[in-house]
Design a protein around this motif. Structure first.
Motif, PDB file in Angstrom:
ATOM      1  N   ASN A 458      72.930  54.203  24.288  1.00  0.00           N
ATOM      2  CA  ASN A 458      72.197  55.230  23.564  1.00  0.00           C
ATOM      3  C   ASN A 458      70.840  55.432  24.240  1.00  0.00           C
ATOM      4  OD1 ASN A 458      74.138  55.132  21.110  1.00  0.00           O
ATOM      5  ND2 ASN A 458      73.440  53.020  21.326  1.00  0.00           N
ATOM      6  N   LEU A 459      70.528  56.664  24.567  1.00  0.00           N
ATOM      7  CA  LEU A 459      69.297  56.977  25.288  1.00  0.00           C
ATOM      8  C   LEU A 459      68.493  58.039  24.546  1.00  0.00           C
ATOM      9  CD1 LEU A 459      69.975  57.343  29.139  1.00  0.00           C
ATOM     10  CD2 LEU A 459      68.394  55.769  28.026  1.00  0.00           C
ATOM     11  N   ILE A 460      67.186  57.827  24.477  1.00  0.00           N
ATOM     12  CA  ILE A 460      66.258  58.864  24.035  1.00  0.00           C
ATOM     13  C   ILE A 460      65.281  59.099  25.173  1.00  0.00           C
ATOM     14  CG2 ILE A 460      64.493  59.534  22.368  1.00  0.00           C
ATOM     15  CD1 ILE A 460      65.814  57.786  20.304  1.00  0.00           C
ATOM     16  N   LEU A 461      65.228  60.323  25.674  1.00  0.00           N
ATOM     17  CA  LEU A 461      64.351  60.684  26.779  1.00  0.00           C
ATOM     18  C   LEU A 461      63.231  61.550  26.221  1.00  0.00           C
ATOM     19  CD1 LEU A 461      67.111  61.664  29.389  1.00  0.00           C
ATOM     20  CD2 LEU A 461      66.103  59.406  28.986  1.00  0.00           C
ATOM     21  N   VAL A 462      62.001  61.045  26.271  1.00  0.00           N
ATOM     22  CA  VAL A 462      60.848  61.749  25.708  1.00  0.00           C
ATOM     23  C   VAL A 462      59.957  62.208  26.852  1.00  0.00           C
ATOM     24  CG1 VAL A 462      58.895  61.632  24.126  1.00  0.00           C
ATOM     25  CG2 VAL A 462      60.955  60.290  23.655  1.00  0.00           C
ATOM     26  N   ALA A 463      59.759  63.519  26.955  1.00  0.00           N
ATOM     27  CA  ALA A 463      58.996  64.078  28.071  1.00  0.00           C
ATOM     28  C   ALA A 463      57.881  64.970  27.560  1.00  0.00           C
ATOM     29  CB  ALA A 463      59.908  64.867  29.009  1.00  0.00           C
ATOM     30  N   VAL A 495      67.265  64.263  24.120  1.00  0.00           N
ATOM     31  CA  VAL A 495      66.111  64.650  24.927  1.00  0.00           C
ATOM     32  C   VAL A 495      65.079  65.287  24.015  1.00  0.00           C
ATOM     33  CG1 VAL A 495      65.268  66.031  26.860  1.00  0.00           C
ATOM     34  CG2 VAL A 495      67.547  65.002  26.968  1.00  0.00           C
ATOM     35  N   VAL A 496      63.873  64.751  24.008  1.00  0.00           N
ATOM     36  CA  VAL A 496      62.755  65.313  23.239  1.00  0.00           C
ATOM     37  C   VAL A 496      61.711  65.768  24.246  1.00  0.00           C
ATOM     38  CG1 VAL A 496      60.993  64.887  21.497  1.00  0.00           C
ATOM     39  CG2 VAL A 496      63.211  63.748  21.315  1.00  0.00           C
ATOM     40  N   ARG A 681      54.784  69.940  16.887  1.00  0.00           N
ATOM     41  CA  ARG A 681      54.848  68.792  17.787  1.00  0.00           C
ATOM     42  C   ARG A 681      55.921  67.823  17.306  1.00  0.00           C
ATOM     43  NH1 ARG A 681      50.404  68.538  21.135  1.00  0.00           N
ATOM     44  NH2 ARG A 681      48.738  70.020  20.632  1.00  0.00           N
ATOM     45  N   PRO A 682      56.437  66.992  18.181  1.00  0.00           N
ATOM     46  CA  PRO A 682      57.468  66.035  17.760  1.00  0.00           C
ATOM     47  C   PRO A 682      56.927  65.059  16.713  1.00  0.00           C
ATOM     48  CG  PRO A 682      57.369  66.184  20.166  1.00  0.00           C
ATOM     49  CD  PRO A 682      56.166  66.898  19.638  1.00  0.00           C
ATOM     50  N   ASP A 683      57.656  64.885  15.646  1.00  0.00           N
ATOM     51  CA  ASP A 683      57.331  63.875  14.635  1.00  0.00           C
ATOM     52  C   ASP A 683      58.192  62.649  14.941  1.00  0.00           C
ATOM     53  OD1 ASP A 683      56.959  62.253  12.457  1.00  0.00           O
ATOM     54  OD2 ASP A 683      57.152  63.850  10.960  1.00  0.00           O
ATOM     55  N   PHE A 684      57.622  61.714  15.690  1.00  0.00           N
ATOM     56  CA  PHE A 684      58.418  60.594  16.173  1.00  0.00           C
ATOM     57  C   PHE A 684      58.853  59.655  15.044  1.00  0.00           C
ATOM     58  CE2 PHE A 684      56.028  61.800  20.050  1.00  0.00           C
ATOM     59  CZ  PHE A 684      57.128  62.119  20.835  1.00  0.00           C
ATOM     60  N   VAL A 704      59.990  57.188  28.363  1.00  0.00           N
ATOM     61  CA  VAL A 704      58.917  58.148  28.126  1.00  0.00           C
ATOM     62  C   VAL A 704      58.275  58.511  29.449  1.00  0.00           C
ATOM     63  CG1 VAL A 704      56.804  58.634  26.846  1.00  0.00           C
ATOM     64  CG2 VAL A 704      58.489  57.050  25.898  1.00  0.00           C
ATOM     65  N   CYS A 705      58.086  59.802  29.672  1.00  0.00           N
ATOM     66  CA  CYS A 705      57.380  60.276  30.858  1.00  0.00           C
ATOM     67  C   CYS A 705      56.436  61.392  30.416  1.00  0.00           C
ATOM     68  CB  CYS A 705      58.350  60.791  31.918  1.00  0.00           C
ATOM     69  SG  CYS A 705      57.528  61.225  33.470  1.00  0.00           S
ATOM     70  N   GLY A 706      55.153  61.086  30.451  1.00  0.00           N
ATOM     71  CA  GLY A 706      54.176  62.061  29.987  1.00  0.00           C
ATOM     72  C   GLY A 706      52.799  61.453  29.944  1.00  0.00           C
ATOM     73  N   PRO A 707      51.838  62.140  29.352  1.00  0.00           N
ATOM     74  CA  PRO A 707      50.454  61.651  29.310  1.00  0.00           C
ATOM     75  C   PRO A 707      50.329  60.391  28.470  1.00  0.00           C
ATOM     76  CG  PRO A 707      50.721  63.585  27.916  1.00  0.00           C
ATOM     77  CD  PRO A 707      51.991  63.449  28.684  1.00  0.00           C
ATOM     78  N   PRO A 708      49.225  59.642  28.632  1.00  0.00           N
ATOM     79  CA  PRO A 708      49.038  58.392  27.886  1.00  0.00           C
ATOM     80  C   PRO A 708      49.118  58.564  26.376  1.00  0.00           C
ATOM     81  CG  PRO A 708      47.438  58.538  29.673  1.00  0.00           C
ATOM     82  CD  PRO A 708      48.147  59.852  29.630  1.00  0.00           C
ATOM     83  N   THR A 709      48.638  59.710  25.858  1.00  0.00           N
ATOM     84  CA  THR A 709      48.697  59.923  24.405  1.00  0.00           C
ATOM     85  C   THR A 709      50.136  59.987  23.910  1.00  0.00           C
ATOM     86  OG1 THR A 709      48.470  62.307  24.835  1.00  0.00           O
ATOM     87  CG2 THR A 709      46.473  61.094  24.269  1.00  0.00           C
ATOM     88  N   LEU A 710      51.007  60.609  24.704  1.00  0.00           N
ATOM     89  CA  LEU A 710      52.416  60.674  24.331  1.00  0.00           C
ATOM     90  C   LEU A 710      53.041  59.290  24.354  1.00  0.00           C
ATOM     91  CD1 LEU A 710      54.949  62.416  23.720  1.00  0.00           C
ATOM     92  CD2 LEU A 710      55.319  62.537  26.196  1.00  0.00           C
TER      93      LEU A 710
END
Length: 741
Positions: A458-463, A495-496, A681-684, A704-710
């Motif tokens: 199971n994969l969740i990809l957050v970008a 994918v998020v 925005r995504p509600d994680f 997760v691939c994105g800015p530090p806040t993400l």
């Protein structure tokens, strides 16, 4: 194939196992486990010696090593090198054997766990603060270093007080002596930390590959160690400056360059170079003035050379192991980067993103989690920028793709160069495929040794924004494996993706999932949730089809060089071993024919000769190995040239046929699995809660691939969920794929 088989991960299917899954024999497995055990024993002994050295026990142990080996031609420097530097080089030698035995394909059969459990590396503990997102394993490492510093200061303080009682020192001078002794001890602790500092930045290091720490993670460890080391060296210098100022001999001491003993002036130069690097590497400076950070960081050469002159040969040998491994990697990167690389195609997309397709040889392996460093000589001869790959190695054997978001000066100039060199006048808002003449050089690829994205069911990809780039490679990799029947564990993927504006949405259509694997929806449950944060409704141009202007790119059969530490294991191992043996030979010859006969006793001069031997061994002994490696690479590439031309034609034709390459997502074949939400925005908390209930008691890999806040937002929710989860809920494993220099 029955219906039940479609619900099983391909990795567990016996039908694909004989062709693609390597089964280790008992003998092979035994050898690998023996190597692992030996390496762990050496590592624990090495770290233990460094930890104990500030105390009496460690000091006595080192004295015993010196007494046992003092009769050798290498003297005390050889004894200290044997104690502090040789272990890490020996581990690297054993790592060569382990990687060669393991083979090129490190993805072996692994059963899905029936009992999901937490893992130290993927459980986020700290999610805010100066360290960013810190896993449990990383926190343990941080605590160990903190404990080491506290213990070392305590042990050295006791030794300082003990020394004060042994000598009759006038009360007026005791304060000065204490300051100098304290400065000396902080310098020694800094040297012990410096023994680790260069290991994480050896990008293609066999050590990093062995423990599967990718370079983007190792860079963080280098930053942490750099702050700690420079803080200790600064205290070292500060205590001495205060003591000399009290004595009234500050200027004299700072300019002193002794032949016997520590030379102060080289130490001052080394510390100043280190302080320049330290100040410009602080996050606010690095973020706003990256070029200043980059150029001042080249002062590491001054820092290391003058450190050797400052402390002399035998003290410098304590930290020589890690520095030598870095030098090997740096010279190999220099050799790889000399070759210019064909850009098979270059596209300027309307969302301000550049897509480059670069030529690579068949024998240069990478995976969907890899990074490459790119230099464009028309823009700068010194700047190298890291980019994650956006293509799967299964997309083609002879090319690799990257997506570059136009954010700063360098990327803006790259886009302008591509647009300006087009034969036709670029039209506004139109993607452009140019006949580019820009000269590119590449270092890499680097990254995870094992494709961990294939090891979760199971994969969740957050970008966030351009962070979708590596996930395009991951999705393509999974779809290719599903189509070809290769081992592939993921069967449920979410994918998020959060973007600022809808003009970024066509990035997702850079891969045609249906053409890669027409039946993927039968085997993989793929959901894509897109959040357009700065638009409240769809754009009026959302249905517009952007047509690419097509032209071929001039090629000269120049692909990426395979001279990289992550390349061929045998050649990498030979390069390491022969260079190291060459260093030992050079040091022995130097002592036999020069230092001993001529009674060279100057500390700083011996330190200079020591570091000169390190450099010479890499060039004189390692250079021919790299030359032979290059010839072997050319021979292999020549053998594959015919296939390479076919692949290039395939790349170009596939892109020339894209008359409607960048459509709105509503026209894609993923309507049923893609949801676009505007103005939110995504509600994680909601996302992870829903997934936990829906997917049940299972391990879920979150990348997760994105800015530090993400990253912090995702890590915070994962930590909260994992701590409060019910027994039947999923366990989420946090993995960061963000490169933040």
């Amino acid at each position: 194939m029955d219906a039940n088989s479609l619900n099983k991960p391909l990795l567990l299917s016996d039908e694909v196992e004989p062709d693609y899954v390597k089964k280790s024999t008992f003998l092979l497995s035994s050898v690998k486990w023996t190597l692992k055990i030996v390496m762990w024993v050496i590592l624990i002994a090495w770290v233990g010696l460094i930890f104990l050295y500030p105390g009496e026990i460690g000091n006595q142990l080192v004295e015993k090593i010196i007494q046992a080996t003092k009769g050798s031609v290498f003297g005390i420097a050889g004894s200290l090198f044997l104690a502090f530097s040789a272990p890490i080089l020996l581990i690297a030698f054993l790592a060569v054997a382990h990687l060669v035995i393991s083979g090129e394909d490190v993805f072996e059969k692994r059963k899905a766990s029936k009992n999901p459990r937490f893992h130290l590396w993927t459980f986020p503990v700290l999610v805010d603060g100066p360290f960013g997102v810190v896993s449990a394993a990383e926190l343990i490492g941080i605590i160990l270093f903190v404990v080491f510093i506290i213990w070392a200061v305590y042990a050295y303080t006791l030794r300082n007080l003990s020394l004060m009682t042994l000598f009759d020192i006038p009360s007026t001078e005791k304060g000065i002596v204490i300051l100098e002794l304290t400065g000396l001890r902080f310098g020694m602790i800094g040297l012990l930390c410096l023994a680790f500092l260069f290991l994480p930045v050896a990008r293609g290091s066999l050590l990093l590959r062995l423990i599967d720490i990718p370079f983007e993670h190792a860079t963080r460890y280098h930053v942490w160690l750099g702050h700690l080391t420079m803080m200790l060296f600064t205290l070292h210098g500060l205590f001495y400056v205060i003591a000399w100022a009290i004595k009234g001999t500050l200027v004299k001491e700072l300019l002193e360059w002794k032949n016997i003993g520590v030379a102060n002036l080289p130490g001052v130069i080394s510390l100043l170079a280190g302080l320049f690097m330290w100040v410009t590497s602080l996050h606010p400076v690095r973020k706003d003035y990256f070029e200043l950070f980059f150029y001042t960081h080249q002062l590491y050469v001054v820092f290391v050379v003058f450190l050797a002159l400052h402390v002399g040969e035998f003290v410098f040998s304590i930290v020589a192991g890690g520095i030598f491994i870095f030098m090997l990697d740096r010279f190999l990167r220099f050799c790889q980067s000399r070759r210019t690389v064909d850009i098979l195609s270059a596209k300027c997309l309307p969302c301000g993103t550049v897509e480059l397709v670069l030529s690579k040889p068949q024998n240069l392996r990478y995976n969907a989690l890899s990074f490459i460093f790119l230099q464009v000589r028309e823009l700068s001869w010194l700047q190298w920028h890291p980019f994650s790959v956006s293509s799967s190695p299964l997309d083609g054997k002879y090319h690799v793709s990257i997506l570059i978001k136009v954010l700063g000066e360098w990327t803006s100039r790259l886009r302008e160069s591509i647009l300006s060199m087009s034969k036709t006048e670029p039209q506004k808002d139109l993607p452009l495929l140019t006949k580019t003449m820009i000269t590119a050089s590449v270092e890499g690829p680097y990254g995870h040794e094992s494709p961990y994205h294939l090891m979760y069911e199971n994969l969740i990809l957050v970008a966030g924004g351009i962070g979708i780039s590596p996930f395009l490679a991951i999705l393509s990799d999974i779809l290719h494996r599903v189509r070809d029947g290769k081992p592939c564990l993921p069967r449920r993927i979410l994918v998020v993706w959060a973007v600022k504006k809808s003009d970024e949405l066509p990035l997702l259509s850079t891969i045609d999932m249906k053409s890669i694997c027409p039946f993927f929806s039968d085997k993989v449950n793929l959901e894509i949730n897109i959040y357009v944060t700065r638009e409240s409704e769809p754009s009026l141009e959302e249905g517009k089809v952007h047509v690419a202007l097509n032209s071929s790119c001039p090629v000269s059969c120049c692909s990426m060089s395979a001279l990289v530490g992550t390349g061929n294991n045998v050649w990498s191992g030979l390069y390491l071993i022969i260079s190291t043996v060459g260093f030992v030979i050079l040091m022995a010859l130097l002592r036999i024919f020069y230092i001993n006969p001529y009674q060279v006793s100057s500390w700083w001069y011996q330190g200079l000769l020591f570091i000169a031997c390190m450099v010479a061994s890499v060039i004189i002994f390692g250079g021919p190995v790299i030359g032979l490696w290059h010839l072997w690479d050319k021979k292999v590439s020549a053998r594959d040239n015919e296939h390479e031309e076919d692949d290039r034609i395939k790349v170009e034709s596939s892109q020339s046929n894209e008359t409607a390459a960048y459509k709105d997502l509503t026209q894609m074949n993923l309507e049923s699995s893609t949801i676009i939400r505007y103005g939110s925005r995504p509600d994680f908390k909601e996302i992870f809660g829903t997934i936990s209930m829906k997917w049940g008691h299972a391990d879920v890999g979150v990348i997760v691939c994105g800015p530090p806040t993400l990253q912090s937002s995702v890590a915070k929710e994962i930590r909260s969920h994992n701590v409060r989860r019910q027994r039947h809920h999923a366990i989420f494993h946090f993995n960061s794929h963000s490169f933040d220099l």
